[in-house]
Write an enzyme that holds these catalytic residues in place. Sequence first.
Site, short mmCIF file in Angstrom:
data_model
loop_
_atom_site.label_atom_id
_atom_site.label_comp_id
_atom_site.label_asym_id
_atom_site.label_seq_id
_atom_site.Cartn_x
_atom_site.Cartn_y
_atom_site.Cartn_z
N SER B 20 0.84 -1.20 0.00
CA SER B 20 0.00 0.00 0.00
C SER B 20 0.87 1.24 0.00
O SER B 20 1.85 1.31 0.74
CB SER B 20 -0.89 0.05 1.25
N GLU B 105 -2.09 -3.22 14.33
CA GLU B 105 -2.86 -2.93 13.12
C GLU B 105 -4.26 -3.52 13.24
O GLU B 105 -5.25 -2.92 12.86
CB GLU B 105 -2.13 -3.52 11.89
N GLU B 229 -11.35 -15.06 6.91
CA GLU B 229 -11.20 -16.50 7.15
C GLU B 229 -9.98 -16.76 8.03
O GLU B 229 -10.03 -17.58 8.95
CB GLU B 229 -11.06 -17.26 5.82
C1 LIG Z 1 -6.29 -2.83 0.14
C2 LIG Z 1 -5.21 -3.80 0.47
C3 LIG Z 1 -4.01 -3.31 0.98
C4 LIG Z 1 -2.96 -4.18 1.25
N1 LIG Z 1 -1.78 -3.66 1.70
C5 LIG Z 1 -0.75 -4.49 1.94
C6 LIG Z 1 0.52 -3.97 2.32
O1 LIG Z 1 0.70 -2.76 2.46
N2 LIG Z 1 1.55 -4.82 2.52
C7 LIG Z 1 1.37 -6.17 2.39
O2 LIG Z 1 2.30 -6.90 2.64
N3 LIG Z 1 0.19 -6.69 2.02
C8 LIG Z 1 -0.87 -5.89 1.79
N4 LIG Z 1 -2.07 -6.43 1.37
C9 LIG Z 1 -2.13 -7.87 1.10
C10 LIG Z 1 -2.96 -8.67 2.10
O3 LIG Z 1 -2.25 -8.84 3.30
C11 LIG Z 1 -3.30 -10.00 1.44
O4 LIG Z 1 -4.11 -9.74 0.33
C12 LIG Z 1 -4.07 -10.92 2.37
O5 LIG Z 1 -3.24 -11.36 3.42
C13 LIG Z 1 -4.64 -12.14 1.65
O6 LIG Z 1 -3.72 -12.81 0.87
P1 LIG Z 1 -4.04 -13.09 -0.67
O7 LIG Z 1 -4.51 -11.83 -1.28
O8 LIG Z 1 -2.87 -13.76 -1.23
O9 LIG Z 1 -5.27 -14.08 -0.64
P2 LIG Z 1 -5.23 -15.67 -0.59
O10 LIG Z 1 -4.39 -16.08 0.57
O11 LIG Z 1 -4.93 -16.23 -1.92
O12 LIG Z 1 -6.75 -15.99 -0.24
C14 LIG Z 1 -7.79 -16.21 -1.19
C15 LIG Z 1 -9.03 -16.71 -0.44
O13 LIG Z 1 -8.74 -17.95 0.20
C16 LIG Z 1 -8.95 -17.85 1.58
N5 LIG Z 1 -7.93 -18.59 2.34
C17 LIG Z 1 -6.57 -18.55 2.17
N6 LIG Z 1 -5.96 -19.30 3.08
C18 LIG Z 1 -6.92 -19.85 3.86
C19 LIG Z 1 -6.91 -20.72 4.98
N7 LIG Z 1 -5.79 -21.18 5.54
N8 LIG Z 1 -8.12 -21.06 5.53
C20 LIG Z 1 -9.29 -20.59 4.99
N9 LIG Z 1 -9.35 -19.77 3.94
C21 LIG Z 1 -8.17 -19.40 3.37
C22 LIG Z 1 -8.85 -16.37 1.88
O14 LIG Z 1 -9.54 -16.02 3.07
C23 LIG Z 1 -9.45 -15.76 0.65
O15 LIG Z 1 -10.86 -15.74 0.78
C24 LIG Z 1 -3.12 -5.58 1.06
C25 LIG Z 1 -4.34 -6.06 0.58
C26 LIG Z 1 -5.38 -5.19 0.28
C27 LIG Z 1 -6.66 -5.75 -0.26
#
Ligand SMILES: Cc1cc2nc3c(=O)[nH]c(=O)nc-3n(C[C@H](O)[C@H](O)[C@H](O)COP(=O)(O)OP(=O)(O)OC[C@H]3O[C@@H](n4cnc5c(N)ncnc54)[C@H](O)[C@@H]3O)c2cc1C
Lengths: 342, 244
Positions: B20, B105, B229
Amino acid sequence: MNLLPTEEQQQIVDMVRGFLAASAPLERLRPDKFGQIGNPDAALWPKMAELGILGLGVPEDGGGLGLSAVEEALTYIEFGRALVSVGVLGATLGAHLAARTMPDIAAAIMAGTSAVGLATPRGAVAGDDGIFSSEFHLIEANEADFILLLSSDAIALFRREEFSRQSERLSMDSHMRLMRATLENGKPLSWSSVKDGIDHARANLLIAAYATGVAEAALAGAVDYAKVREQFGKPIGSFQAIKHKCADMAIAAEVASCQVAFASVTLSKNSDESRFHALASRIVAVDSALKNGATGIQVHGAIGFTAEVEAHLFVKRAHLIDFIGGDQRVQKGQFIGADAVI
Amino acid sequence: MPRGIVGDELVVNGSKIWTSSAHLADWQELLVRTDPAAPKHKGISWVICDMQTPGIELRPILIMTAPGHHHFNQVFYTDVRIPLSNVVGEVNDGWNVAMSTLGFERGTAGMLENIRYGAVVERLVDMARQRLGASALENDDIGQRLAQLRAEVTAVRAMTYRIASRAAIAPPGSEASLARAFFSQLQQRIRRIALDIIGPDSIELPEDDPWIRPYLRTYSNTIAAGTSEIQRNIIGERVLGLPR
Ligand SMILES: Cc1cc2nc3c(=O)[nH]c(=O)nc-3n(C[C@H](O)[C@H](O)[C@H](O)COP(=O)(O)OP(=O)(O)OC[C@H]3O[C@@H](n4cnc5c(N)ncnc54)[C@H](O)[C@@H]3O)c2cc1C
C-alpha cells in the site's frame, strides 16, 4: 475508561459463579433431573438473598448492598450463563422500585420471601398517568406476591391481584411458568416512564447482560463439544466449517459483553448517555444470544436437537428474553427514533 | 546474486506485491528472509528501508473503486543495499516484530476508524429520515437495519475500549482478531445500506460521490491485514483452543 473488571468486581463474579455452579448447574435442566416443565429455581431466591445478590445494586439506605450497575451487570451475565429463572429480573427491578417508597416490600423482595413475577405486553399498552390497561403474559407469577410490568414505555410494580383472568399456558421455554392475564385500569404501587429516570435503562442493561451470559454459555458448550466429538477421524473443531462458526459465536459474545460493560459504566455514573447505551447493549446482546443459541444447536448435530444436552435451552431462553418488555423490532424502532450519542 | 547479510549491509533481491502507498512513501517496513535454511517463520528479519535506495522499482496496481484508482504496488528489488543498523529487533527474529505490529494494526490502530464510522451511521440515519420520513423509518426495514448498525457501531467503540484496557496490561494478542473481524464486516454492512437508501441513483458515480467509492472500498476490509477466514482461524485456534 477501563472495561475490565477490577479485582473486587472479579471476586463478586467468582462468588456468584461458584454459588451457581453448586446450586444451579446447567444439568439441572435435563429431563432426568427436573423434568421439562416448570421453574426449577424457586428454592434459589432465599439462598441468593442470604448472599445479598437480590439487593446487590439497591442503595444501602434502601436496604441493599449499594453496589453499582457494573456489578449488577456482571452478576446478570452469570445468571444468563446458568439460565437462572428470569424471575430474578422481577426481584432486582422490583426491589429498586420499591426501595424508594415502600421499604417493607423492598425488604421482603430482597430477603427472597416475596417473589416478583414479570408482566410483558401482548399488544399495545394504554397507560396514561400511571393507569395501565392491556393483555399481558405473566412470567414466573404463580407463587409471586408482586408483578413487575415491563413495556417499551414504562416499568411498574403491581400487586398480583391487580391482574385478572389469569390462565396458565405452556411455554416454548418450558423451564418457567407462563400465564395470560389482563389489566383493566391497573394501578401500580410504583412506576416510572421510559422518559424519566434510569429504571428503564437498568432493565435493558440487565436483560442485555443476561443475554450476554446466554451467548457465552452457548459458545462454551459448542466449543467444548467441538473439541471432543470426532468425525472422519478428527475432532469436528478442526474443520473450518465448524471452527469458523465457533469463531463467529465468540465474536458475537465479545460484541455483547463489551457493550454491556460500557453501558454499565455509563449507568453507574448516572450519565445522560446511559439510556442510549443500555438500549444499544440490549439490541446487540439479544441478537448475539439468538444467533449463538441457533448456531450452538447446529454445531452439536442431532444431539443438539435432543433434550438430553443443554444446546436447545439457549435459543429458547433467548427468544423469551427478547420478548420481555418488547422484542427486537420494538426496541430497534425506538432506538432509531432516538437521537444518537456519539 | 548475493542475498542476505553481506558485511554491515542487508542485500535484498526479489519482489513484493500489495504494498500500500509505496508510490507515496519515504520509508517502508520490509520483512526479508535472512536465513534460507530456517523453517518458515524463523530466519526472517524486520527492516526499515529508504524508498530512495537504488534498485527499487514500482509497478502500480489499479483497484476496483473507480477507473484509474491506484492504491498499492508491486515492488521489485534488485541488489538493494540496506544498512544492518536499520533492522528492528534481532536479525532472524522479524516474525515476532511483525506479530506485534500486526497486533496493533488489527487492534488499536482501528480506533480512529471506529469513531469515524459512528459518524457515518448518523449521516445515513439523517439521509434515511429525510427520504423516508422520521416516523415511517421506525417501522421500515431500513430503519430496523439502521438501528442494528447503530447499536453495533456503538458496541465497536466499547470493544475498542476493552482492547485499550487490555493493552494497558499487555500488547494486543489474538483477541484483537475478535474486534477486527467484526468491524471489517460491519463496515461492509454499513456502506452497503447506503445504496438501499439512495436507491436507483446509486448506479451513478458522481465526481463528488460520498457513498459509492467508500462502499466499493469496503470489499478490501475483509481481505487486508489478514482475511476474515484467517481471522476466524486465529480466533478458533488461539482464542478458543480448537484443534488445527
Ligand atoms: C487494500 C489492500 C491493501 C494491502 N496492503 C498491503 C501492504 O501494504 N503490505 C502487504 O504486505 N500486504 C498488503 N495487502 C495484502 C494482504 O495482506 C493480502 O491480500 C491478504 O493477506 C490475503 O492474501 P491473498 O490476497 O494472497 O489471498 P489468498 O491467501 O490467496 O486468499 C484467497 C481466499 O482464500 C482464503 N484462504 C486462504 N488461506 C486460507 C486458509 N488457511 N483457511 C481458509 N481460507 C483461506 C482467503 O480467506 C481468501 O478468501 C493488502 C491487501 C489489500 C486488499
